[in-house]
Design an enzyme around this catalytic site. Structure first.
Site, short mmCIF file in Angstrom:
data_model
loop_
_atom_site.label_atom_id
_atom_site.label_comp_id
_atom_site.label_asym_id
_atom_site.label_seq_id
_atom_site.Cartn_x
_atom_site.Cartn_y
_atom_site.Cartn_z
N ARG A 194 0.87 -1.18 0.00
CA ARG A 194 0.00 0.00 0.00
C ARG A 194 0.90 1.23 0.00
NH1 ARG A 194 -4.55 -1.91 -1.61
NH2 ARG A 194 -6.05 -2.66 -0.10
N GLU B 151 -4.10 7.32 -5.19
CA GLU B 151 -4.28 6.60 -6.46
C GLU B 151 -5.58 7.02 -7.11
OE1 GLU B 151 -3.79 2.39 -5.86
OE2 GLU B 151 -1.85 2.65 -4.91
N HIS C 212 -0.97 0.11 -9.97
CA HIS C 212 -1.64 -0.80 -9.03
C HIS C 212 -2.25 -2.00 -9.76
CE1 HIS C 212 -3.61 -1.02 -4.78
NE2 HIS C 212 -3.31 -2.21 -5.25
#
Lengths: 317, 317
Positions: free
Chosen positions: B234, B263, B281
């Site tokens: 993360r 993000e 991601h």
């Protein structure tokens, strides 16, 4: 006084520093030696260093009448006319296995990068397309590694190290080579059978007449539209024109290449594909691999000048 | 009649196809549910699907008075206010391990790509700089994998799979996590000690208060100028501002990132570095990982609606 050694191919100077501490290097830097050095200078040369892929025939050898040792920097020696060397009683050495880990690493790097679309992914972030939420067909999920069938063509030092690495990614591994080896991977009886079986074809063979254009249109067809080809061996092992055609009509899904038919490779239709990853023949290009290759070159040269057999001689001479 | 399930986060529609065959999906697509659906529609909803990183507090839960199950698509559940859910007797599920191989693969892909300078290498070929023989400082040989010290921060499913993969590249592996695990890797007593020891720091921890900004300026300093950091966990685990500073002043050698503090990450000073590899991601973004995650979501929802405990419940609830 240090022995004179000719550098035949073009090498970055940094790679020759350690060797230059032990020998008096005459650097032809890729040009015909007689264009760079006088007949007198060449007549004193008994050993030379070359890159295995650089063409080196009898005519070139004859420029140095006292030449007795050709030492290849790296594993390959496909550019050296071994028959011409043997006929002149010139021994040939190389650096077997010295760069195997480094080359196997670039093979797996290329496989991971091309199958996970790493370059388009990085570009998706940097271009702002991610933050703009622009749809990208290249970013669609792809098959992962567990259960992926990786076929290795050639099972020498590099092939084995590729196999050990991809097995850790939970891939299945099979191989084809001239002969079966004592390795825990399935042996398939032909390159055709391997291409039919696998979804990633790793080329790890030595260059030679039997491997020239071995990966042709037929093999790429067998590899199929979900298949990838990775070449870290020699450009000659792939029919590059057939590869470009297979990429253009989506006969295969993509390719990772460290080697090319002609090097350096200039921008062309191949470099325009988004589903390829291209590196400039840097497979053996790590600090530790270079140190190991230099150690082999130095050991070969010291043995030769001491009148001993080369410790890293090309065997099938 | 199929049960109604709210989709809370914004997911590509393709990921919800299989789930949509079993449940009647109401897609809020990342917007507050009450902006998309009527109070009446929301009052009938007993279960929802969310991305673990999306903030989901008690206020949002209260929009659906009958909500009894929050099912996270993926391993993470850091966005869910677990205390708020427990206070409302809402069970929380996730997809533990379903994407572990896929995420570990992207971690190793990032490590290989950044340490071998894959992006500059590909660009060196495509730009014509290779064929023009232009010198490139970025193409200088770098340290290889054999003997490389890889430190893994966190030793869950993903950490173990990263360890198994990098070990196959002949790297040394050590780790730090809250507790020792029964794994064949050296345990170091702190993240500081791990950063001091390793040259590649892999972040594979769960997001939470104890890991927030754990990789800060001090840790990056310990990692040092030959060190790389790879984050697939993360974004909150790294102090991103400190990372940018460490890249700018060459406190560390480079970074591979799949996750970011915010993000999607927009182009900025981070995306301008040549010695980083950035992915949007996509760690768990393979077909097989998605299928496995969907299987967990479906199993959790079916169990909940049948009145059984979730097979993939978040444990520390």
């Amino acid at each position: 006084m240090p022995q004179k050694v000719l550098i035949f191919s073009r090498f970055p100077k940094a790679l020759m520093l350690r060797i230059g501490e032990r020998f008096d290097l005459l650097d032809a830097a890729g040009k015909p030696p007689n264009e760079v050095f006088s007949t007198d200078e060449l007549s004193g040369i008994r050993a030379m260093i070359t890159a295995g892929g650089t063409p080196l025939g009898g005519g070139m050898m004859d420029m140095m009448p006292k030449l007795g040792a050709i030492v290849c920097y790296g594993t390959g020696y496909d550019g050296v006319d071994l028959a011409a060397a043997a006929g002149r009683k010139i021994v040939v050495g190389h650096s077997p296995g010295a760069n195997a880990a480094s080359v196997a690493d670039i093979a797996v790097t290329l496989m991971l990068a091309v199958t996970r679309r790493l370059l388009p992914a990085d570009n998706y972030v940097r271009s702002g397309n991610w933050s703009d939420a622009k749809p990208s067909p290249l970013m669609r999920p792809q098959p992962g590694n567990p259960g992926r069938k990786v076929g290795i063509y050639g099972m020498g030092e590099i092939g084995r190290k590729i196999a050990a690495r991809v097995a850790a990614f939970e891939c299945e591994v099979a191989y084809f080579s001239r002969s079966r080896h004592d390795v825990p991977y399935q042996y398939l009886p032909s390159l055709e059978a391997l291409a039919e079986w696998c979804s990633v074809l790793m080329i790890a063979v030595r260059a030679g007449a039997d491997t020239h254009h071995a990966v042709n249109a037929n093999i790429l067809q067998k590899l199929g539209k979900d298949g990838y080809v990775v070449n870290i061996a020699r450009g000659s092992a792939i029919d590059q024109q057939a590869l470009v055609a297979a990429l253009a009509d989506e006969t295969i899904a993509g390719a990772g290449l460290d080697v090319y038919e002609k090097e350096p490779h200039a921008p062309d239709v191949l470099t325009a594909f988004p589903n390829v990853v291209l590196t400039p023949h840097v497979g053996g290009h790590t600090l530790d691999a270079h140190t190991a290759m230099q150690n082999c070159v130095i050991a070969n040269l010291e043995a030769y000048f001491a009148g001993r057999p080369l410790p890293y001689a090309v065997r099938n001479l």
